[in-house]
Design a protein around this motif. Structure first.
Motif, PDB file in Angstrom:
ATOM      1  N   GLU A 144       1.645  -5.555   3.487  1.00 33.85           N
ATOM      2  CA  GLU A 144       1.209  -5.553   2.087  1.00 33.85           C
ATOM      3  C   GLU A 144       1.789  -4.366   1.330  1.00 33.85           C
ATOM      4  N   ARG A 145       1.870  -3.227   1.977  1.00 33.57           N
ATOM      5  CA  ARG A 145       2.380  -2.024   1.300  1.00 33.57           C
ATOM      6  C   ARG A 145       3.883  -2.085   1.057  1.00 33.57           C
ATOM      7  N   THR A 146       4.564  -3.024   1.698  1.00 35.71           N
ATOM      8  CA  THR A 146       6.021  -3.136   1.498  1.00 35.71           C
ATOM      9  C   THR A 146       6.388  -4.281   0.561  1.00 35.71           C
ATOM     10  N   ILE A 147       5.410  -4.912  -0.069  1.00 33.34           N
ATOM     11  CA  ILE A 147       5.722  -5.984  -1.029  1.00 33.34           C
ATOM     12  C   ILE A 147       6.608  -5.423  -2.136  1.00 33.34           C
ATOM     13  N   HIS A 148       7.745  -6.059  -2.320  1.00 30.84           N
ATOM     14  CA  HIS A 148       8.720  -5.588  -3.315  1.00 30.84           C
ATOM     15  C   HIS A 148       8.435  -6.253  -4.662  1.00 30.84           C
TER      16      HIS A 148
ATOM     17  N   ASN B 228       2.084  -5.937  -5.157  1.00 32.45           N
ATOM     18  CA  ASN B 228       1.857  -4.902  -4.152  1.00 32.45           C
ATOM     19  C   ASN B 228       0.459  -4.339  -4.396  1.00 32.45           C
TER      20      ASN B 228
ATOM     21  N   ALA C 293       5.020   3.826  -1.876  1.00 36.50           N
ATOM     22  CA  ALA C 293       5.900   2.659  -1.830  1.00 36.50           C
ATOM     23  C   ALA C 293       7.288   3.049  -1.334  1.00 36.50           C
TER      24      ALA C 293
ATOM     25  N   ASN D 194      11.975   0.651  -3.115  1.00 34.30           N
ATOM     26  CA  ASN D 194      10.970  -0.167  -3.789  1.00 34.30           C
ATOM     27  C   ASN D 194      10.396   0.627  -4.963  1.00 34.30           C
TER      28      ASN D 194
END
Length: 378
Positions: free
Chosen positions: A192-196, A317, A339, A346
Motif C-alpha cells: 500500500e505504501r508503494t502505490i504510485h 496511496n 513515499a 514516487n
C-alpha cells in the motif's frame, strides 16, 4: 546578604522542574529545529514566569503595592479577555496557504475531515479519565494538530489546563516526523505504501481562488457560527493572498504579522506554565491523551483512504490520508519522504499538500463545532 539570597532560598522543586522543561523546549527549538518560532519563546517564558517573585507576572510587594507583570498583562489582554493573539495569527496562516492543490482535487476535502478522528477519541478518553466536559473538549482539540486552535478553544471554554494543552499541541506538531511514520506503518502494508500516483492538476482560475475563501466563510458561518472567528480570519488572510491587488499586505501578513504574533503568543502562553498550575499529574495525562489524539488523527485519515480504495479503480496511496491533519506543511513533507523511501521516484507531494491544506480548514471547523456542542450541552 539575606536579601540577595532570598530568591535562591525560595525556589521550589516544582520551579526547578519547570526550568528543566523550559531548557528542553529551547533545546528542541535550537538543536532539533522543532517549531523554533514557538518552542523557543515558550521555553524561555517558562523560565521567566517561574523565577521567585518574578516581575513578569503580577506581584504584591511590601511598601510598593500591586505591580503589573508584562507576561500576565499580555495573557489577559491578548488571550484571556479577547483571544486576539491566536485569532490574528490565522490571518498570517491564511496568507501563507495555497489552496490550489486542494481546489484541483476536491476529493482531498474528505481527508481533512477524516483526519480529525483523534479529536473525538481524545475527548472520550479525557472524559473517562475524569476531566469535566469543558476540559475534556479543550484537551481533545490537541487532536486538531493546530496550536492556535487548541489555545483558542481552551480559552473560550475556560479550561484550567491551557498551558499543558498548548505545550502538548505544539510539541506533537513538532514531533510529526516521529509520530506519523509510526502510526502510518501500524495500519498499512508495504504494498500500500508503494502505490504510485500521478499528479494531474486541474486548472484553478483566479476567480475560483478568490471565490473560495468567501464561499467557505459563508457556508461555515451558517453551519458552525462559533468557528467564524477561526475560519473567517484564515480565509481573510487567503483572500489577501489571492486577490492580486494587495501584495504588500499579503507579504506583511505572511511575514511581519505572523512572525510578531507567533513571538508574542509563544512567550505569552508561558503564563499558564507556572509551576503551581503545570506540575501536576493532570499535565502528564494531557500529554498522553494528546499523543493518542495525534496517532488516531493519522490512522483515521489512512483508513479513510483505504476505504475509498475499495470503490476506486485508480488507487490512492493511503499515506496521503495521514496528511489530512492541520500540521502544514510538515505532514505533507513527512508523507512524501516516506513515499520516496518506500519507492524512489514516487512523487505524491502535491496530493499530500492538498490533503494537508484541507486539514487546516477542517481543524478550525472542528474547533468551532466542539465549542458550539459543548456550550449547548452546558
Amino acid at each position: 546578604m539575606e536579601f540577595l539570597l532570598e530568591g535562591i532560598m525560595s525556589v521550589t522543586w516544582q520551579q526547578i522542574l519547570m526550568y528543566l522543561v523550559g531548557i528542553i523546549l529551547i533545546w528542541l527549538a535550537i538543536k532539533k529545529e522543532y517549531e523554533p518560532a514557538l518552542l523557543l519563546p515558550m521555553g524561555f517564558g517558562a523560565i521567566l514566569v517561574n523565577l521567585p517573585n518574578t516581575g513578569v507576572i503580577n506581584q504584591v510587594l511590601a511598601g510598593v503595592g500591586d505591580t503589573n507583570g508584562i507576561i500576565e498583562w499580555l495573557f489577559h489582554v491578548g488571550i484571556e479577555a479577547s483571544e486576539a493573539l491566536p485569532i490574528l495569527l490565522f490571518i498570517g496562516i491564511g496568507a501563507m496557504i495555497d489552496f490550489g492543490p486542494l481546489l484541483s482535487q476536491p476529493v482531498m476535502f474528505l481527508f481533512g475531515a477524516a483526519a480529525q478522528l483523534g479529536i473525538f477519541i481524545a475527548i472520550c478518553a479525557a472524559v473517562l479519565l475524569g476531566f469535566d466536559l469543558k476540559d475534556a473538549a479543550s484537551i481533545g482539540i490537541i487532536g486538531a494538530a493546530d496550536g492556535p486552535t487548541s489555545i483558542l478553544v481552551s480559552q473560550i471554554l475556560h479550561s484550567k489546563y491551557i498551558g499543558a494543552i498548548a505545550v502538548a499541541a505544539y510539541s506533537y506538531m513538532a514531533l510529526v516526523p516521529i509520530v506519523q511514520p509510526f502510526a502510518i506503518r501500524l495500519v498499512t502494508t508495504k504494498k500500500e505504501r508503494t502505490i504510485h500516483m500521478e499528479y494531474k492538476p486541474g486548472g484553478v482560475s483566479k476567480a475560483m481562488r478568490i471565490a473560495f475563501p468567501i464561499v467557505v466563510t459563508i457556508i461555515v458561518g451558517m453551519i458552525a457560527p462559533m468557528s467564524v472567528a477561526l475560519v473567517g480570519f484564515l480565509m481573510f488572510g487567503n483572500l489577501l493572498r489571492e486577490c492580486g491587488v494587495l501584495g504588500n499586505l499579503s507579504d506583511t501578513a505572511q511575514n511581519g504579522l505572523a512572525n510578531l504574533i507567533t513571538l508574542l503568543l509563544g512567550i505569552t502562553i508561558s503564563f499558564s506554565m507556572r509551576a503551581e498550575a503545570f506540575v501536576r499529574v493532570d499535565t502528564l495525562m494531557i500529554m498522553g491523551i494528546g499523543l493518542i489524539a495525534f496517532v488516531f488523527d493519522t490512522i483515521g485519515g489512512v483508513l479513510f483512504a483505504k476505504i475509498l480504495n475499495l470503490f476506486r479503480k485508480e488507487k490512492i496511496n493511503p499515506m496521503i490520508g495521514a496528511a489530512g491533519i492541520s500540521a502544514f506543511p510538515m505532514s505533507a513533507r513527512v508523507v512524501q519522504k516516506m513515499a520516496q523511501k518506500e519507492e524512489p521516484g514516487n512523487i505524491i507531494l502535491m496530493h499530500a499538500v492538498g490533503a494537508n491544506v484541507s486539514g487546516q480548514i477542517a481543524s478550525v471547523i472542528a474547533g468551532g463545532l466542539v465549542i458550539s456542542l459543548v456550550t449547548r450541552f452546558l
